[in-house]
Design a protein around this motif. Structure first.
Motif, mmCIF file in Angstrom:
data_model
loop_
_atom_site.group_PDB
_atom_site.id
_atom_site.type_symbol
_atom_site.label_atom_id
_atom_site.label_comp_id
_atom_site.label_asym_id
_atom_site.label_seq_id
_atom_site.Cartn_x
_atom_site.Cartn_y
_atom_site.Cartn_z
ATOM 1 N N VAL A 93 29.124 10.961 -33.536
ATOM 2 C CA VAL A 93 30.411 10.621 -34.607
ATOM 3 C C VAL A 93 31.250 11.757 -34.987
ATOM 4 O O VAL A 93 32.316 11.660 -35.460
ATOM 5 C CB VAL A 93 30.475 9.903 -35.713
ATOM 6 C CG1 VAL A 93 29.234 10.887 -36.654
ATOM 7 C CG2 VAL A 93 31.308 9.540 -36.611
ATOM 8 N N ARG A 94 30.140 12.902 -34.864
ATOM 9 C CA ARG A 94 30.586 14.437 -35.083
ATOM 10 C C ARG A 94 30.632 15.040 -33.424
ATOM 11 O O ARG A 94 29.130 15.197 -32.976
ATOM 12 C CB ARG A 94 30.057 15.000 -36.017
ATOM 13 C CG ARG A 94 29.844 13.943 -37.150
ATOM 14 C CD ARG A 94 29.762 14.857 -38.769
ATOM 15 N NE ARG A 94 29.377 13.385 -39.463
ATOM 16 C CZ ARG A 94 28.590 14.413 -40.888
ATOM 17 N NH1 ARG A 94 28.888 15.313 -40.745
ATOM 18 N NH2 ARG A 94 28.974 13.947 -42.071
ATOM 19 N N ASP B 91 36.829 14.386 -32.669
ATOM 20 C CA ASP B 91 35.001 13.802 -33.415
ATOM 21 C C ASP B 91 35.657 11.641 -32.767
ATOM 22 O O ASP B 91 36.389 11.517 -32.065
ATOM 23 C CB ASP B 91 35.292 13.906 -34.961
ATOM 24 C CG ASP B 91 36.489 13.042 -35.557
ATOM 25 O OD1 ASP B 91 37.274 12.579 -35.004
ATOM 26 O OD2 ASP B 91 36.736 13.810 -36.348
ATOM 27 N N ILE C 261 35.612 9.638 -34.717
ATOM 28 C CA ILE C 261 36.283 8.739 -35.405
ATOM 29 C C ILE C 261 37.923 8.769 -34.260
ATOM 30 O O ILE C 261 38.446 7.654 -34.418
ATOM 31 C CB ILE C 261 37.117 8.992 -36.728
ATOM 32 C CG1 ILE C 261 35.289 9.401 -37.360
ATOM 33 C CG2 ILE C 261 37.502 7.861 -37.222
ATOM 34 C CD1 ILE C 261 35.497 9.495 -38.886
ATOM 35 N N THR D 137 24.631 7.929 -34.584
ATOM 36 C CA THR D 137 24.912 9.192 -35.680
ATOM 37 C C THR D 137 23.257 9.137 -35.759
ATOM 38 O O THR D 137 22.581 8.778 -35.807
ATOM 39 C CB THR D 137 25.570 8.656 -36.927
ATOM 40 O OG1 THR D 137 25.403 9.284 -38.318
ATOM 41 C CG2 THR D 137 25.238 7.376 -37.468
ATOM 42 N N ASP E 130 26.749 7.612 -43.643
ATOM 43 C CA ASP E 130 27.865 8.518 -44.053
ATOM 44 C C ASP E 130 28.867 8.014 -44.167
ATOM 45 O O ASP E 130 29.235 7.237 -43.421
ATOM 46 C CB ASP E 130 27.431 8.964 -42.494
ATOM 47 C CG ASP E 130 28.280 10.285 -42.412
ATOM 48 O OD1 ASP E 130 29.204 10.429 -42.969
ATOM 49 O OD2 ASP E 130 27.233 11.320 -41.620
ATOM 50 N N GLU E 131 29.892 8.864 -44.028
ATOM 51 C CA GLU E 131 31.107 7.867 -44.568
ATOM 52 C C GLU E 131 32.005 8.346 -42.951
ATOM 53 O O GLU E 131 32.623 7.465 -43.267
ATOM 54 C CB GLU E 131 32.337 9.198 -45.464
ATOM 55 C CG GLU E 131 33.845 8.633 -45.956
ATOM 56 C CD GLU E 131 33.840 9.258 -46.906
ATOM 57 O OE1 GLU E 131 35.254 8.872 -47.529
ATOM 58 O OE2 GLU E 131 33.282 10.916 -48.030
ATOM 59 N N TYR E 132 31.292 9.191 -42.755
ATOM 60 C CA TYR E 132 31.970 9.076 -41.400
ATOM 61 C C TYR E 132 31.805 8.167 -40.354
ATOM 62 O O TYR E 132 32.533 7.308 -39.345
ATOM 63 C CB TYR E 132 31.241 10.303 -40.026
ATOM 64 C CG TYR E 132 32.055 11.564 -40.510
ATOM 65 C CD1 TYR E 132 32.805 12.227 -40.165
ATOM 66 C CD2 TYR E 132 31.704 12.428 -41.627
ATOM 67 C CE1 TYR E 132 33.943 13.849 -40.055
ATOM 68 C CE2 TYR E 132 32.610 13.137 -42.217
ATOM 69 C CZ TYR E 132 33.453 14.125 -41.709
ATOM 70 O OH TYR E 132 34.373 15.878 -41.850
ATOM 71 N N GLU F 293 34.665 5.867 -41.235
ATOM 72 C CA GLU F 293 35.485 5.254 -41.174
ATOM 73 C C GLU F 293 35.740 5.048 -39.591
ATOM 74 O O GLU F 293 36.958 4.340 -38.453
ATOM 75 C CB GLU F 293 36.030 7.078 -41.986
ATOM 76 C CG GLU F 293 36.618 7.456 -43.352
ATOM 77 C CD GLU F 293 37.183 7.031 -43.103
ATOM 78 O OE1 GLU F 293 38.488 6.326 -42.973
ATOM 79 O OE2 GLU F 293 37.200 6.089 -44.551
ATOM 80 N N ALA F 294 34.321 5.735 -38.612
ATOM 81 C CA ALA F 294 34.531 4.789 -37.396
ATOM 82 C C ALA F 294 34.272 3.737 -37.414
ATOM 83 O O ALA F 294 35.508 3.118 -36.079
ATOM 84 C CB ALA F 294 32.816 5.470 -36.669
ATOM 85 N N TYR G 123 31.832 3.209 -49.418
ATOM 86 C CA TYR G 123 32.398 4.238 -48.894
ATOM 87 C C TYR G 123 34.366 2.467 -49.003
ATOM 88 O O TYR G 123 35.225 3.357 -49.016
ATOM 89 C CB TYR G 123 32.623 4.325 -47.763
ATOM 90 C CG TYR G 123 30.855 5.704 -47.586
ATOM 91 C CD1 TYR G 123 31.672 7.049 -48.761
ATOM 92 C CD2 TYR G 123 30.174 5.160 -47.098
ATOM 93 C CE1 TYR G 123 30.663 7.878 -49.051
ATOM 94 C CE2 TYR G 123 29.051 6.219 -47.513
ATOM 95 C CZ TYR G 123 29.460 7.676 -47.663
ATOM 96 O OH TYR G 123 28.665 8.325 -47.505
#
Length: 220
Positions: A56-57, A62, A64, A84, A89-91, A94-95, A139
């Motif tokens: 994810v990062r 990234d 997302i 991840t 994790d908000e990421y 979002e993904a 989230y």
């Protein structure tokens, strides 16, 4: 049939570990690797994977944005499994919102990694439903997402389709839903297909997120 997997992570050790775990399975084949999301689209076109296991990062693009670009650009795109470090994790959420089909923790045990890949490839149940519910609670928009509410209103789900969507949100597979509703598995598959089509959802994960964000199903 063998599940073809593309690994996308900027850490070589993570890719090596995933490759070792997955290639030990007779029904899974790793068809390629990338160190950044920017390389995903050309590699997907070249290798035609069934599943992309994507960090994810990453430094350039990234997970997302890579997910959005892949789904926007490639016809008949593969399933996307976000990999991840952190579960809450908000990421990650979002993904999933962007179109990913599920997520996997990097610290997962080998058996959990294999199960996640197979489950995502099959697409008949939700991966880690309790975690998705927790992410939606933290989230999501608490039932106030206008786009999700509009999508649900347009869908005009029948009573049975709504019941199926609620059971999907709890993570039940088609076979488990069939047993709960005392109907055949093929009947459930038809209902699931109808729910996805009416909601304009790519898969179960997207349908469930719409259900949470519209307030149709409470994530708590």
């Amino acid at each position: 049939m063998r599940v073809r997997v593309l690994l996308v992570d900027d850490e070589p050790l993570v890719r090596a570990g995933l490759r070792a775990v997955l290639e030990a399975q007779p029904d899974i084949e790793v068809v390629g690797e990338a160190a950044d999301g920017a390389a995903v689209i050309p590699l997907v076109r070249q290798t035609r994977p069934d599943v992309v296991a994507m960090d994810v990062r990453m430094p350039l693009l990234d997970g997302i944005e890579a997910t959005r670009a892949l789904l926007r650009t490639v016809a008949d795109p593969p399933k996307i499994l976000v990999v991840t470090t952190f579960e809450n994790d908000e990421y990650v959420y979002e993904a999933l919102r962007a179109g990913a089909d599920g997520f996997l923790l990097k610290r997962a045990r080998p058996a959990e990694i294999v199960h996640a890949v197979r489950l995502i490839a099959e697409g008949e149940s939700l991966l880690f439903p309790a975690s998705v519910r927790q992410l939606a609670a933290e989230y999501g928009d608490g039932g106030g997402n206008r786009a999700a509410r509009a999508a649900l209103e347009r869908a005009r789900l029948t009573e049975r389709e709504g019941e199926v969507l609620r059971l999907m949100a709890r993570g039940l597979s088609n076979a488990e839903i069939a047993a709960r509703l005392v109907v055949g598995t093929e009947t459930v598959k038809s209902h699931v297909s109808a729910v996805l089509a009416k909601l304009g959802a790519r898969d179960r994960t997207q349908a469930v997120i719409t259900a949470y964000e519209s307030g149709f199903v409470a994530p708590g």
